[in-house]
Design a protein around this motif. Structure first.
Motif, PDB file in Angstrom:
ATOM      1  N   SER A  89       0.838  -1.194   0.000  1.00  0.00           N
ATOM      2  CA  SER A  89       0.000   0.000   0.000  1.00  0.00           C
ATOM      3  C   SER A  89       0.880   1.254   0.000  1.00  0.00           C
ATOM      4  N   ASN A  90       0.652   2.115  -0.970  1.00  0.00           N
ATOM      5  CA  ASN A  90       1.434   3.345  -1.043  1.00  0.00           C
ATOM      6  C   ASN A  90       1.080   4.316   0.065  1.00  0.00           C
ATOM      7  N   ILE A  91      -0.122   4.246   0.594  1.00  0.00           N
ATOM      8  CA  ILE A  91      -0.546   5.162   1.665  1.00  0.00           C
ATOM      9  C   ILE A  91       0.360   4.994   2.888  1.00  0.00           C
ATOM     10  N   VAL A  92       0.663   3.776   3.241  1.00  0.00           N
ATOM     11  CA  VAL A  92       1.511   3.512   4.406  1.00  0.00           C
ATOM     12  C   VAL A  92       2.912   4.063   4.169  1.00  0.00           C
ATOM     13  N   LEU A  93       3.460   3.843   2.985  1.00  0.00           N
ATOM     14  CA  LEU A  93       4.806   4.301   2.688  1.00  0.00           C
ATOM     15  C   LEU A  93       4.874   5.823   2.597  1.00  0.00           C
ATOM     16  N   ILE A  94       3.864   6.432   2.022  1.00  0.00           N
ATOM     17  CA  ILE A  94       3.840   7.888   1.910  1.00  0.00           C
ATOM     18  C   ILE A  94       3.676   8.535   3.288  1.00  0.00           C
ATOM     19  N   THR A  95       2.904   7.894   4.166  1.00  0.00           N
ATOM     20  CA  THR A  95       2.738   8.419   5.523  1.00  0.00           C
ATOM     21  C   THR A  95       4.078   8.462   6.253  1.00  0.00           C
ATOM     22  N   GLY A  96       4.841   7.387   6.170  1.00  0.00           N
ATOM     23  CA  GLY A  96       6.167   7.366   6.790  1.00  0.00           C
ATOM     24  C   GLY A  96       7.081   8.426   6.202  1.00  0.00           C
ATOM     25  N   LEU A  97       7.028   8.594   4.892  1.00  0.00           N
ATOM     26  CA  LEU A  97       7.849   9.598   4.226  1.00  0.00           C
ATOM     27  C   LEU A  97       7.456  11.014   4.657  1.00  0.00           C
ATOM     28  N   ILE A  98       6.170  11.271   4.761  1.00  0.00           N
ATOM     29  CA  ILE A  98       5.700  12.599   5.177  1.00  0.00           C
ATOM     30  C   ILE A  98       6.126  12.912   6.604  1.00  0.00           C
ATOM     31  N   ILE A  99       6.066  11.922   7.489  1.00  0.00           N
ATOM     32  CA  ILE A  99       6.511  12.129   8.870  1.00  0.00           C
ATOM     33  C   ILE A  99       7.995  12.482   8.899  1.00  0.00           C
ATOM     34  N   ILE A 100       8.789  11.810   8.087  1.00  0.00           N
ATOM     35  CA  ILE A 100      10.223  12.088   8.036  1.00  0.00           C
ATOM     36  C   ILE A 100      10.484  13.489   7.485  1.00  0.00           C
ATOM     37  N   ILE A 101       9.783  13.879   6.423  1.00  0.00           N
ATOM     38  CA  ILE A 101       9.983  15.207   5.826  1.00  0.00           C
ATOM     39  C   ILE A 101       9.578  16.302   6.800  1.00  0.00           C
ATOM     40  N   ILE A 102       8.460  16.105   7.511  1.00  0.00           N
ATOM     41  CA  ILE A 102       8.040  17.090   8.515  1.00  0.00           C
ATOM     42  C   ILE A 102       9.083  17.188   9.625  1.00  0.00           C
ATOM     43  N   GLY A 103       9.634  16.048  10.043  1.00  0.00           N
ATOM     44  CA  GLY A 103      10.672  16.056  11.078  1.00  0.00           C
ATOM     45  C   GLY A 103      11.906  16.817  10.644  1.00  0.00           C
ATOM     46  N   ILE A 104      12.315  16.644   9.386  1.00  0.00           N
ATOM     47  CA  ILE A 104      13.480  17.374   8.881  1.00  0.00           C
ATOM     48  C   ILE A 104      13.189  18.868   8.844  1.00  0.00           C
ATOM     49  N   ALA A 105      11.999  19.240   8.369  1.00  0.00           N
ATOM     50  CA  ALA A 105      11.639  20.660   8.290  1.00  0.00           C
ATOM     51  C   ALA A 105      11.598  21.291   9.684  1.00  0.00           C
ATOM     52  N   VAL A 106      11.023  20.584  10.649  1.00  0.00           N
ATOM     53  CA  VAL A 106      10.956  21.107  12.023  1.00  0.00           C
ATOM     54  C   VAL A 106      12.357  21.252  12.600  1.00  0.00           C
TER      55      VAL A 106
END
Length: 59
Positions: free
Chosen positions: A31-48
């Protein structure tokens, strides 16, 4: 309190990475939703992390 706030971004990156590892181990990678969710969490963490690092420095 300031030290804990600085670790927020790093904590989000670690949570995102652990989420992706668990998703792989459980077999949710079809499922791409699960993989994209993990990626979004990582990108938000980097931005923060970058935002807090830039606002914390005094030039």
């Amino acid at each position: 309190m300031t030290g804990l706030r600085q670790l927020t971004g790093v904590a989000l990156v670690i949570i995102g990475a652990l989420f992706l590892i668990v998703a792989y181990l459980v077999g949710w990678t079809s499922s791409n939703i699960v993989l994209i969710t993990g990626l979004i969490i990582i990108i938000i963490g980097i931005a923060v992390h970058v935002k807090l690092a830039k606002t914390g420095e005094k030039y």
